[in-house]
Write a protein that holds these residues in place. Structure first.
Motif, short mmCIF file in Angstrom:
data_model
loop_
_atom_site.label_atom_id
_atom_site.label_comp_id
_atom_site.label_asym_id
_atom_site.label_seq_id
_atom_site.Cartn_x
_atom_site.Cartn_y
_atom_site.Cartn_z
N LYS A 44 -5.63 -9.42 -5.72
CA LYS A 44 -5.97 -9.34 -4.29
C LYS A 44 -4.82 -8.76 -3.48
O LYS A 44 -4.83 -8.78 -2.26
CB LYS A 44 -6.30 -10.74 -3.73
N VAL A 45 -3.81 -8.25 -4.19
CA VAL A 45 -2.62 -7.70 -3.54
C VAL A 45 -2.50 -6.23 -3.89
O VAL A 45 -3.27 -5.69 -4.69
CB VAL A 45 -1.36 -8.47 -3.99
N SER A 46 -1.54 -5.56 -3.31
CA SER A 46 -1.35 -4.12 -3.55
C SER A 46 -0.93 -3.88 -5.01
O SER A 46 -0.47 -4.79 -5.70
CB SER A 46 -0.28 -3.57 -2.62
N PHE A 47 -1.07 -2.62 -5.44
CA PHE A 47 -0.63 -2.27 -6.79
C PHE A 47 0.87 -2.54 -6.95
O PHE A 47 1.32 -3.01 -7.99
CB PHE A 47 -0.92 -0.79 -7.07
N ALA A 48 1.64 -2.25 -5.91
CA ALA A 48 3.08 -2.47 -5.98
C ALA A 48 3.40 -3.94 -6.21
O ALA A 48 4.28 -4.29 -7.02
CB ALA A 48 3.75 -1.98 -4.69
N ASP A 49 2.66 -4.82 -5.52
CA ASP A 49 2.90 -6.25 -5.69
C ASP A 49 2.42 -6.74 -7.06
O ASP A 49 2.99 -7.68 -7.63
CB ASP A 49 2.19 -7.04 -4.60
N ARG A 50 1.40 -6.10 -7.61
CA ARG A 50 0.96 -6.48 -8.95
C ARG A 50 2.03 -6.13 -9.98
O ARG A 50 2.33 -6.91 -10.88
CB ARG A 50 -0.36 -5.77 -9.29
N ILE A 51 2.59 -4.93 -9.83
CA ILE A 51 3.65 -4.51 -10.76
C ILE A 51 4.87 -5.41 -10.61
O ILE A 51 5.51 -5.80 -11.60
CB ILE A 51 4.00 -3.03 -10.52
N LYS A 52 5.18 -5.78 -9.37
CA LYS A 52 6.31 -6.68 -9.13
C LYS A 52 6.08 -8.01 -9.84
O LYS A 52 6.99 -8.58 -10.45
CB LYS A 52 6.47 -6.90 -7.62
N TRP A 53 4.84 -8.52 -9.79
CA TRP A 53 4.52 -9.79 -10.45
C TRP A 53 4.73 -9.67 -11.95
O TRP A 53 5.28 -10.59 -12.58
CB TRP A 53 3.06 -10.17 -10.16
N VAL A 72 -15.33 -3.69 2.03
CA VAL A 72 -15.46 -3.50 0.58
C VAL A 72 -14.71 -2.25 0.10
O VAL A 72 -15.06 -1.64 -0.89
CB VAL A 72 -16.95 -3.44 0.16
N ASN A 73 -13.68 -1.87 0.82
CA ASN A 73 -12.71 -0.85 0.37
C ASN A 73 -13.26 0.56 0.28
O ASN A 73 -12.88 1.34 -0.61
CB ASN A 73 -12.12 -1.27 -0.99
N LEU A 74 -14.12 0.94 1.23
CA LEU A 74 -14.54 2.34 1.31
C LEU A 74 -13.62 3.15 2.21
O LEU A 74 -13.82 4.35 2.38
CB LEU A 74 -15.98 2.44 1.85
N VAL A 75 -12.63 2.49 2.80
CA VAL A 75 -11.66 3.20 3.64
C VAL A 75 -10.26 2.91 3.11
O VAL A 75 -10.01 1.85 2.53
CB VAL A 75 -11.77 2.76 5.12
N PRO A 76 -9.32 3.84 3.28
CA PRO A 76 -7.96 3.63 2.79
C PRO A 76 -7.30 2.44 3.48
O PRO A 76 -7.42 2.26 4.69
CB PRO A 76 -7.25 4.94 3.15
N GLN A 77 -6.62 1.61 2.68
CA GLN A 77 -5.90 0.45 3.21
C GLN A 77 -4.63 0.25 2.39
O GLN A 77 -4.55 0.69 1.24
CB GLN A 77 -6.78 -0.81 3.15
N ASP A 78 -3.66 -0.46 2.99
CA ASP A 78 -2.39 -0.69 2.30
C ASP A 78 -2.55 -1.68 1.15
O ASP A 78 -1.78 -1.66 0.18
CB ASP A 78 -1.34 -1.22 3.28
N LYS A 79 -3.51 -2.58 1.26
CA LYS A 79 -3.80 -3.52 0.18
C LYS A 79 -5.31 -3.72 0.15
O LYS A 79 -6.01 -3.41 1.13
CB LYS A 79 -3.07 -4.84 0.38
N PRO A 80 -5.86 -4.22 -0.94
CA PRO A 80 -7.31 -4.29 -1.04
C PRO A 80 -7.93 -5.23 -0.01
O PRO A 80 -7.42 -6.33 0.22
CB PRO A 80 -7.55 -4.80 -2.47
N GLY A 81 -9.01 -4.76 0.61
CA GLY A 81 -9.77 -5.65 1.46
C GLY A 81 -10.52 -6.64 0.59
O GLY A 81 -10.94 -6.32 -0.51
N ASP A 82 -10.68 -7.86 1.10
CA ASP A 82 -11.35 -8.90 0.32
C ASP A 82 -12.48 -9.48 1.15
O ASP A 82 -12.26 -10.32 2.01
CB ASP A 82 -10.34 -9.99 -0.06
N ILE A 83 -13.70 -9.02 0.90
CA ILE A 83 -14.83 -9.42 1.72
C ILE A 83 -15.11 -10.91 1.61
O ILE A 83 -15.57 -11.54 2.57
CB ILE A 83 -16.09 -8.60 1.38
#
Length: 818
Positions: free
Chosen positions: A447-456, A535-546
């Motif tokens: 539920k976080v950005s790709f960068a935060d996933r890699i950090k984890w 539902v993430n049809l627009v660009p965002q810094d981290k995933p939207g979570d409906i």
């Protein structure tokens, strides 16, 4: 064996032909085994025989009652007071069931008659409880829901009735035998299916047994032989699948398994397919099934060792049963309940409930163990193969499914963890990036950005390496993942990457999943900027979570109801959360009702803990309230989805008025034909072994069921859209060099090194699919269907308004599938 193939007659091809013959034989063996282990009346031929027998038997029972009530004397009338108390159709069903089971096993006549009497008495007792004590009936039924033992269910109900309920009848053995014998006589007279005869030397001491008549026995054996041939156990292929070139030719290399592109029995629909341009459909399915796979033997070795050692692991179904709780030490055995103290009675009651729950869970696990053993059998069987393949087919909506049973790329976590691509590709820098994202996803860090996933992943590298290097004797961090076996495979891959660097040759599928895909498709369909953002049809810094958005909106709306509904508003204060809103939100596009959502919420509440809403809260009433709140929240967040669903439902009602199936064509050219027909006849409901059993004595008419058409069209339509998107993604992926694909409806996977390409293709395919106005296309097709009914064309509703969402933004929306 009729083999039609332009494939070369290689040794591999010959092995494949043998495998397909084996699939047929395995299916026949499994069918015969289940037939021998079960009861005849529960097999397909047995059920068919039941359907033929029930109404004639019921009519004969009615005739017997009418004749007996005329006052004529005769010994047969001794059963009248008993038989007259029973609904004729219910009695006929239970009689036919016992008679067919008895004849199949050649049981003694007296034993079959007694089984009928027992079945009738148990049915009447449980039916009385269901009618007069519905709360108690529901409670016992819920406790027994997972029980697979009929004897256990029946015994529990009898104990409860003896203690808390009333008996509908109190027959002794003689009376049950009298009732059963008379009903069995009436069954034999009405159907002629069975006979009672001495089958040995004819001496007076030889017991009379029940047998099928020769003609019915021959009919039954013929039906079983046909069923055995129609139940093959599909296995993976060792030879590349045959390309689909028609609705009847593709997948398996021979015709013994009767492969069809679309799983349907509708000859009319199959004819429609033959006349349609399915070139893109064929190409996409062929691309998917041409992917070569392997068994991941490193994972298999670990899972096999754990399974053989009977380890209890969260990654696997429990190998050993849970022990039953010990009986309370201060409650003596053999003492009547009435002689126990109140404290002892309460302790005994709690112990019995706890023991029943453990027993039922152990029964449920037994079937799960069988499934696990089947997966391991297939994995062991194909582990030596350099490449295996999974031929695919479609359902009538265009969703893609593999044929193979037990183990396939769309299986559960164990199945997916046991499979890897046969072809390996060096990771490279971007492959290493996606491997880390994939690992985080498997552990629920998605539920976080790709960068935060890699950090984890980097922060937990030591635990991941320990899992990959020492999965059984280490810390077992892999078992804490949302998908443990897939996580184990990923941890092993992480070890290889750590030691070999970006040059490591990887075979691991890297998956990306859609965000509540049904709402993604409906939001794109109507260019909905609000729903699209959720539902993430627009660009965002981290995933939207409906799901979180809906739960937050639900909390806001619930707080606003404090004055009108204080009891529920207070109970739910601070309690709306993602887990509560997820299932109702996810199923909105699939025609979920408020009541259905309430049941989902009640289950989620129980999962949060017994006192989640407070000790005095009524869980179901509170869940009904929460469902209403969630429904309102969804109305504010995904307005367009509701509008699209309403439009297709209204349009289907117009088509149903002409008594035609609902037809549309998917964006990939697959004709869809939705046809639910009105059923004519009746249903007979009985209780067998403490379980409600319904026999359907109905056949499809030639009249469309408008209500079912309307309730089903929205989920079927959205499934046809996600199926089309999957096909286009597979087709374009192949055109752009992807040599391996793993697909599960709204989940796509490929090599880590190719994930950037797949990620881009998914988004481009999505944009292309919604470039036009698909609802307008559907409306045009429906109008064409109404050309012979011009008066109904104007009743097709106006299309819902299209919003201003710019679908080109999907190209830069990294979290559309992530």
């Amino acid at each position: 064996m009729n083999i039609k193939s332009n494939l070369s007659e290689t040794p591999l091809f010959a092995r494949q032909v043998e495998l397909e013959a084996e699939s047929l034989a395995l299916g026949a063996q499994a069918y015969e085994k289940s037939h021998e282990a079960g009861q005849e009346a529960e097999t397909r031929p047995g059920v068919s025989m039941l359907r033929k027998a029930v109404l004639p038997t019921a009519e004969r029972i009615v005739q017997f009652i009418e004749e007996a009530e005329t006052g004529k004397s005769g010994p047969r009338h001794n059963a009248l007071p008993y038989v007259a108390r029973i609904d004729p159709e219910e009695a006929a069903y239970l009689t036919a069931r016992c008679a067919i089971n008895g004849a199949a096993d050649a049981r003694m006549l007296q034993a079959v008659a007694l089984s009928i009497g027992n079945a009738i008495q148990a049915h009447l007792d449980i039916k009385l409880m269901a009618d007069s004590q519905p709360g108690l009936f529901h409670k016992v039924s819920e406790q027994l829901k997972k029980s697979t033992s009929g004897r256990h269910r029946s015994a529990v109900f009898q104990r409860v009735i003896a203690k808390h309920g009333k008996r509908a009848v109190s027959w002794d053995e003689r009376e049950k035998l009298l009732v059963g014998k008379k009903l069995l006589d009436l069954f034999i007279e009405a159907t002629g299916m069975v006979v009672a005869a001495r089958m040995t030397d004819g001496s007076a001491n030889t017991p009379i047994k029940l047998h099928f008549t020769p003609e019915h026995l021959a009919e039954l054996e013929k039906a079983h032989a046909k069923c055995a041939l129609l139940c093959p156990i599909h296995l993976p292929m060792v030879h590349p699948p045959r390309d689909w070139t028609s609705p009847y030719h593709g997948g398996y290399v021979t015709q013994v398994l009767n492969p069809r592109l679309v799983r349907t029995n509708s000859r009319e629909y199959l004819d429609d397919l033959k006349n349609a341009d399915l070139s893109q459909v064929y190409e996409s399915i062929n691309a998917i099934q041409s992917t070569p796979w392997q068994i991941n033997t490193r994972v298999l070795d670990v899972i096999r060792d754990m399974w053989d050692a009977q380890e209890n692991s969260p990654a696997l179904v429990q190998r050993r049963d849970e022990p039953l709780p010990p009986r309370p030490y201060d409650v003596p055995e053999g003492v009547p309940v009435a002689q126990l103290t109140l404290d002892q009675q309460e302790a005994l009651k709690e112990w019995k409930m706890a023991a029943a729950a453990v027993y039922e869970e152990n029964e449920h696990r037994a079937s799960q163990r069988v499934q696990m053993a089947q997966k391991l059998y297939v994995a062991d069987r194909f582990a030596p193969e350099e490449a295996i393949y999974f031929p695919h087919s479609l359902d009538f909506r265009g969703r893609v499914y593999p044929f193979a049973a037990y183990l396939n790329p769309q299986g559960d976590d164990v199945a997916k963890g046991l499979l890897q691509f046969a072809e390996g590709k060096p990771l490279g820098a971007r492959g290493a990036y996606w491997l880390k994202v994939h690992i985080a996803n498997l552990f629920g860090v998605d539920k976080v950005s790709f960068a935060d996933r890699i950090k984890w992943v980097e922060e937990n590298a030591d635990k991941l390496l320990d899992s990959g290097l020492d999965p059984r004797d280490g810390e077992r961090f892999w078992e804490t993942a949302d998908s443990p076996v897939s996580a184990l495979a990923a941890c092993m891959e992480f070890v290889s990457y750590t030691y070999n660097g970006e040059g490591h040759v990887s075979r691991l599928p890297i998956h990306m999943d859609g965000s509540c895909s049904g709402l993604q498709h409906f939001s794109a369909l109507l260019r909905d900027p609000v729903g699209g953002a959720a539902v993430n049809l627009v660009p965002q810094d981290k995933p939207g979570d409906i799901y979180t958005q809906v739960s937050n909106k639900g909390q806001e709306l619930s707080d606003g109801r404090l004055e009108k509904q204080p009891e529920f508003s207070v109970a739910w204060n601070g309690k709306f959360k993602r887990s509560i809103a997820k299932q109702p939100t996810m199923t909105l596009c699939y025609a979920a009702t408020k009541l259905g959502m309430a049941k989902m919420i009640a289950k989620a509440v129980k999962g949060e803990g017994e006192d989640y809403l407070g000790k005095d809260a009524h869980v179901f009433k509170s869940s009904v309230y929460a469902a209403d709140v969630i429904w309102e929240a969804l109305g504010e967040i995904v307005v367009a989805a509701r509008g699209a669903m309403t439009w297709v439902q209204s349009a289907s009602k117009v088509i149903s008025a002409t008594n035609q199936p609902m037809r549309w064509t998917t964006p990939m050219g697959l004709p869809v034909r939705q046809a639910y027909w009105v059923e004519e006849g009746q249903r007979i409901e009985t209780f067998v072994d403490g379980k409600r059993v319904t026999l359907t004595l109905v056949t499809d008419t030639d009249k469309i069921d408008g209500r079912k058409q309307a309730s089903s069209v929205a989920p079927n339509y959205v499934h046809s859209l996600d199926g089309a998107h999957l096909m286009r993604t597979a087709l374009w992926g192949k055109e752009n060099g992807l040599t391996a694909l793993a697909v599960i409806h709204d989940s796509f996977g490929t090599h880590a090194a190719d994930t950037d390409m797949l990620h881009a293709v998914i988004r481009e395919a999505f944009i292309e699919q919604y470039a036009g106005n698909l609802l307008a296309d559907m409306r045009d097709e429906l109008i064409e269907q109404l050309k012979d009914h011009p008066d109904l064309i104007e009743k097709i509703p106006e299309l819902p308004p299209v919003g201003n969402l710019n679908l080109e933004g999907v190209r830069d929306s990294l979290y559309l599938f992530a």
